[in-house]
Design an enzyme around this catalytic site. Structure first.
Site, PDB file in Angstrom:
ATOM      1  N   CYS A 100      -9.987  -0.934   9.378  1.00 26.28           N
ATOM      2  CA  CYS A 100      -9.215   0.262   9.698  1.00 26.28           C
ATOM      3  C   CYS A 100      -9.319   0.557  11.197  1.00 26.28           C
ATOM      4  CB  CYS A 100      -9.745   1.462   8.899  1.00 26.28           C
ATOM      5  SG  CYS A 100      -8.765   2.944   9.140  1.00 26.28           S
ATOM      6  N   HIS A 142      -3.624   1.331   1.249  1.00 23.32           N
ATOM      7  CA  HIS A 142      -4.536   1.742   2.331  1.00 23.32           C
ATOM      8  C   HIS A 142      -3.891   2.864   3.158  1.00 23.32           C
ATOM      9  CE1 HIS A 142      -7.510   0.643   5.675  1.00 23.32           C
ATOM     10  NE2 HIS A 142      -6.638   1.424   6.299  1.00 23.32           N
ATOM     11  N   GLU A 143      -2.606   2.673   3.506  1.00 26.77           N
ATOM     12  CA  GLU A 143      -1.911   3.672   4.336  1.00 26.77           C
ATOM     13  C   GLU A 143      -1.646   4.956   3.560  1.00 26.77           C
ATOM     14  OE1 GLU A 143      -2.226   0.803   7.205  1.00 26.77           O
ATOM     15  OE2 GLU A 143      -2.127   2.987   7.239  1.00 26.77           O
ATOM     16  N   HIS A 146      -4.457   7.222   3.659  1.00 26.97           N
ATOM     17  CA  HIS A 146      -4.544   7.994   4.910  1.00 26.97           C
ATOM     18  C   HIS A 146      -3.739   9.292   4.820  1.00 26.97           C
ATOM     19  CE1 HIS A 146      -6.968   5.630   7.644  1.00 26.97           C
ATOM     20  NE2 HIS A 146      -6.239   4.543   7.490  1.00 26.97           N
TER      21      HIS A 146
END
Ligand SMILES: O=C(CSC(=O)[C@H](Cc1ccccc1)CC(F)(F)F)c1ccccc1
Ligand SMILES: [Zn+2]
Length: 157
Positions: A100, A142-143, A146
Site C-alpha cells: 500500500c 483493496h481500493e 480505502h
C-alpha cells in the site's frame, strides 16, 4: 491545485468513510483525477484511492500491470471508478501479497474474494457493470476498503 501528498497510516483521513460523489461533481473533478493518476504512476502503484491524497470521496483508480511482484498480472488501462460498489462476491477466496502506498515497505498476505461483480460510474457519468477476478479483483477490493476506512493490514492473515 497544489501537488498531492500521500497520507500515511496514522492519518485519520484513512479511517473515514468516504462520501459519495454527485454526478454534477464528476466533470469538475477531472483535473483532480488526472493528478491522482499521476501520483499513482509516480509511485509505481497498481491502484490508488482518493482518501490516500486526503480527498474523502468515493473514487479510485485500478491499474493492473505486469510488475516484478506480479509478473503475470493482466495489463489494463488505468481505470477511474466513481461511486464503486461490489454487487456480488464469490465464496471462494484467495490469499496473496499486497502492499500500500500509504504503508510503505510493508507487505502482508491478504485473503480476498476470487471473483466479484462490480458497478461504478465513469467520468462521463456512464454506469459500468462488470466482473473481475484474480489480481484485478484484488486491487478493486483493496481500493474499496480505502473508501470504507480500512487498510490491508486490517485483513492480514
Ligand atoms: O507495492 C506496490 C505498490 S502498492 C499498490 O499498488 C497499492 C494497490 C495494491 C497493490 C497490491 C495488491 C492490491 C492493491 C496501491 C494503493 F496503496 F494505493 F492501494 C505493489 C505494486 C504492484 C504489485 C504489488 C504491490
Ligand atoms: Zn492501499
Amino acid at each position: 491545485m497544489e501537488t498531492l501528498t500521500i497520507a500515511q497510516l496514522g492519518n485519520p483521513i484513512l479511517r473515514e468513510h468516504a462520501s459519495p460523489l454527485s454526478a454534477a461533481q464528476y466533470q469538475e473533478l477531472a483535473p483532480f483525477f488526472t493528478a491522482l493518476q499521476q501520483k499513482m504512476l509516480e509511485h509505481n502503484g497498481v491502484g490508488i484511492a482518493a482518501p490516500q491524497v486526503s480527498e474523502s470521496i468515493r473514487a479510485f483508480i485500478v491499474a493492473s500491470c505486469p510488475n516484478p511482484r506480479y509478473p503475470d498480472a493482466p495489463m489494463m488501462e488505468p481505470t477511474l471508478m466513481l461511486n464503486p460498489e461490489i454487487t456480488w462476491a464469490s465464496d471462494s477466496m484467495e490469499k496473496d501479497w499486497e502492499g500500500c502506498l500509504s504503508i510503505p515497505g510493508i507487505r502482508a498476505l491478504v485473503n480476498r474474494h476470487s471473483h466479484i461483480e462490480v458497478r461504478y460510474d465513469t467520468l462521463e457519468g456512464k454506469e459500468v457493470k462488470t466482473q473481475m477476478e484474480g489480481f484485478i479483483a484484488r486491487i478493486f477490493q483493496h481500493e474499496l476498503d480505502h473508501l470504507n476506512g480500512l487498510v490491508f493490514l486490517d485483513r492480514a492473515e
